[in-house]
Write an enzyme that holds these catalytic residues in place. Structure first.
Site, PDB file in Angstrom:
ATOM      1  N   TRP A 164       4.953  -7.225  -6.132  1.00  0.00           N
ATOM      2  CA  TRP A 164       3.733  -7.626  -5.424  1.00  0.00           C
ATOM      3  C   TRP A 164       3.062  -8.759  -6.217  1.00  0.00           C
ATOM      4  O   TRP A 164       2.966  -8.669  -7.443  1.00  0.00           O
ATOM      5  CB  TRP A 164       2.796  -6.409  -5.320  1.00  0.00           C
ATOM      6  CG  TRP A 164       1.463  -6.653  -4.705  1.00  0.00           C
ATOM      7  CD1 TRP A 164       1.208  -7.344  -3.566  1.00  0.00           C
ATOM      8  CD2 TRP A 164       0.200  -6.201  -5.192  1.00  0.00           C
ATOM      9  NE1 TRP A 164      -0.142  -7.331  -3.303  1.00  0.00           N
ATOM     10  CE2 TRP A 164      -0.781  -6.640  -4.281  1.00  0.00           C
ATOM     11  CE3 TRP A 164      -0.205  -5.457  -6.307  1.00  0.00           C
ATOM     12  CZ2 TRP A 164      -2.140  -6.367  -4.450  1.00  0.00           C
ATOM     13  CZ3 TRP A 164      -1.544  -5.177  -6.468  1.00  0.00           C
ATOM     14  CH2 TRP A 164      -2.504  -5.633  -5.546  1.00  0.00           C
ATOM     15  N   ASP A 245       2.733   2.726  -8.518  1.00  0.00           N
ATOM     16  CA  ASP A 245       1.836   2.068  -7.569  1.00  0.00           C
ATOM     17  C   ASP A 245       2.237   2.553  -6.174  1.00  0.00           C
ATOM     18  O   ASP A 245       3.355   2.319  -5.730  1.00  0.00           O
ATOM     19  CB  ASP A 245       1.995   0.544  -7.692  1.00  0.00           C
ATOM     20  CG  ASP A 245       0.953  -0.180  -6.853  1.00  0.00           C
ATOM     21  OD1 ASP A 245       0.077   0.481  -6.278  1.00  0.00           O
ATOM     22  OD2 ASP A 245       1.023  -1.426  -6.783  1.00  0.00           O
ATOM     23  N   LYS A 281      -3.408   0.505   3.904  1.00  0.00           N
ATOM     24  CA  LYS A 281      -2.389   0.454   4.965  1.00  0.00           C
ATOM     25  C   LYS A 281      -2.346   1.759   5.743  1.00  0.00           C
ATOM     26  O   LYS A 281      -2.310   1.739   6.971  1.00  0.00           O
ATOM     27  CB  LYS A 281      -0.995   0.188   4.383  1.00  0.00           C
ATOM     28  CG  LYS A 281      -0.963  -0.726   3.184  1.00  0.00           C
ATOM     29  CD  LYS A 281      -1.027  -2.168   3.529  1.00  0.00           C
ATOM     30  CE  LYS A 281      -1.274  -2.979   2.257  1.00  0.00           C
ATOM     31  NZ  LYS A 281      -1.072  -4.372   2.381  1.00  0.00           N
TER      32      LYS A 281
HETATM   33  C1  LIG Z   1       2.494  -2.863  -4.036  1.00  0.00           C
HETATM   34  C2  LIG Z   1       1.052  -2.976  -3.721  1.00  0.00           C
HETATM   35  N1  LIG Z   1       0.165  -2.466  -4.582  1.00  0.00           N
HETATM   36  C3  LIG Z   1      -1.140  -2.531  -4.356  1.00  0.00           C
HETATM   37  C4  LIG Z   1      -1.640  -3.149  -3.239  1.00  0.00           C
HETATM   38  C5  LIG Z   1      -3.125  -3.134  -3.130  1.00  0.00           C
HETATM   39  O1  LIG Z   1      -3.732  -3.293  -1.966  1.00  0.00           O
HETATM   40  P1  LIG Z   1      -5.246  -2.933  -1.733  1.00  0.00           P
HETATM   41  O2  LIG Z   1      -6.007  -3.334  -2.941  1.00  0.00           O
HETATM   42  O3  LIG Z   1      -5.610  -3.714  -0.538  1.00  0.00           O
HETATM   43  O4  LIG Z   1      -5.307  -1.474  -1.506  1.00  0.00           O
HETATM   44  C6  LIG Z   1      -0.752  -3.734  -2.311  1.00  0.00           C
HETATM   45  C7  LIG Z   1      -1.207  -4.477  -1.137  1.00  0.00           C
HETATM   46  O5  LIG Z   1      -0.567  -5.263  -0.521  1.00  0.00           O
HETATM   47  C8  LIG Z   1       0.627  -3.623  -2.562  1.00  0.00           C
HETATM   48  O6  LIG Z   1       1.533  -4.122  -1.710  1.00  0.00           O
END
Ligand SMILES: Cc1ncc(COP(=O)(O)O)c(C=O)c1O
Length: 435
Positions: A164, A245, A281
């Site tokens: 990511w 994560d 999500k």
């Molecule tokens: C692998 C991964 N970790 C963390 C996140 C964190 O997203 P958010 O801060 O919007 O919850 C994302 C979002 O795309 C992700 O794909």
């Protein structure tokens, strides 16, 4: 008047003039103290979306952003979220007071149960510390900050290649170093398990290993259960620290327990570990920033100390987390009826994505697009790593107004029954005609 006195008066006048001139210059100058700092590059994905929004082409398609869209290409508010919002708004006890520093207690306990399982021995033995966070990003940041203060600074964070986009910056931001491990094999469009295990073996003992719990972003390639066992073996043998994560639980397969399998397997094997949860999500609460950091440790005494330190770190950073999204999630997770409705909503999202994978695959086969496309079916979650080259992506954007990141990643949620033909034909064209 003596010459000395005249000198003193002249010096005084000169100083006054200098001060005046300096002050004038100070006001008049447009030179900033920050004149010479470098201009930061805009975030690639947000920039891509901004370009898409400005594009006037009627058939334009956005496959860049990692957010769910319905079959009409619109953001989808989960029906269960709408219901929970009504309940919260109509509750006379709802107010806008601060939450505790570590967040809403009912949200935190429900989050731990969701990822670890209701019967988790770690929960029963009070070996779990939790802290509500600014969604998944905030959980990552707080997690790495905690490790940088209370674990070790002399070992790298091992990160998958690719990962990511935000991981590296988050790790850097707390002063930790990172090193990449092999993950994706472009020849098979699958997992490079041998390279992965080799990198884990080669890293210094006690390294922090960042693992995507499910639906790896950006590749959509996850280890099988058997491969997870091998990964756990090496992490154990090397005394590495697992850092999970988890941004797509339930969204990946439509099954909350299946998507939590890897985390629970590590807990069952007795690892101390850390988990970042995001409700962006799986609840569609992108802008509400609801997330949780959970740490599983060896005993209840350590868990109390960990949570106390998370509270201190949180206090200095954000004081206390936002309430609205956490209230929605807490209400849904703690009410059996709403929980069941949420599971249905999750299936609506994940099954639509799985259906898009099938349709895209079928169309590419029908068009006899050169290459193999099984990976479109096999990859899991929101994204698919198509294997398209940067040059081909460029043509998709410029000629066909189809927006995707230059690594060839597409968000399956951006496809619908209305644009899939157009996308498949455009993809077929670039694969055939662009080097
Ligand atoms: C692998 C991964 N970790 C963390 C996140 C964190 O997203 P958010 O801060 O919007 O919850 C994302 C979002 O795309 C992700 O794909």
């Amino acid at each position: 008047m003596s010459a000395n006195r005249l000198n003193l008066i002249l010096n005084h006048l000169l100083n006054q003039i200098n001060e005046f001139v300096n002050a004038e210059n100070f006001v008049a100058t447009t030179e900033s103290l920050f004149q010479n700092i470098p201009l930061a590059e805009p975030d690639k994905i947000f920039h891509l979306t901004a370009t898409y929004v400005q594009d006037k082409f009627p058939q334009k398609v956005n496959l860049g952003v990692g957010a769910y869209r319905d079959n009409d290409g619109n953001p989808w508010i989960l029906p269960v979220v709408r219901k929970a919002e009504q309940i919260i708004i109509n509750d006379p006890n709802t107010n806008h007071e601060y939450l505790q520093i570590t967040g809403l207690p009912t949200f935190r306990t429900a989050s731990a149960k969701l990822i670890l399982g209701v019967d988790s021995p770690a929960i029963k033995e009070n070996r779990v510390s939790t802290c509500q966070s600014i969604s998944g990003t905030g959980a990552n940041h707080l997690g790495f900050l905690f490790l940088s203060r209370f674990y070790r600074k002399d070992v790298p964070v091992l990160i998958s290649n690719p990962t990511w986009v935000n991981h590296k910056d988050i790790v850097r931001s707390v002063g930790l170093e990172f090193r990449e491990y092999a993950y994706y094999n472009p020849k098979t469009n699958g997992l490079d398990i041998d390279g992965f295990l080799e990198a884990l073996n080669d890293a210094p003992n006690g390294s922090i290993v960042l693992l995507h719990a499910c639906a790896h972003n950006p590749t959509g390639v996850d280890p099988s259960q058997e491969q997870w066992c091998k990964i756990a073996d090496v992490i154990g043998a090397k005394n590495h620290f697992p850092f999970f994560d988890c941004a797509y639980q339930g969204f990946a397969s439509g099954d909350l327990d299946k998507d939590a399998w890897a985390v629970r397997h590590f807990v069952q094997r007795g690892f101390e570990l850390l988990i970042c949860q995001s409700y962006s999500k799986n609840f569609g609460l992108y802008g509400q920033r609801a997330g949780c950091l959970t740490v599983v440790s060896k005993n209840a005494d350590a868990a109390i100390k960990i949570e106390s330190q998370l509270a201190r770190l949180q206090r200095a950073e954000i004081s206390n987390p936002p309430a609205y999204g956490a209230r929605i999630v807490s209400l849904v997770l703690n009410d059996p009826q709403l929980h069941a409705e949420w599971v249905e909503d999750l299936r609506t999202m994940s099954y639509r994505i799985i259906e898009m994978r099938k349709q895209l695959y079928d169309k590419l086969i029908e068009l006899r697009t050169p290459g193999t496309w099984n990976h479109i079916l096999e990859q899991i979650g929101m994204f698919s790593y198509t294997g398209l080259r940067t040059s081909q992506v460029k043509v998709l954007i410029q000629k066909y107004h189809i927006y995707l990141t230059d690594n060839g990643r597409i968000s399956m949620a951006g496809l619908s029954t209305k644009n899939i033909d157009y996308f498949a034909k455009s993809l077929d064209d670039v694969v055939r005609n662009v080097e």
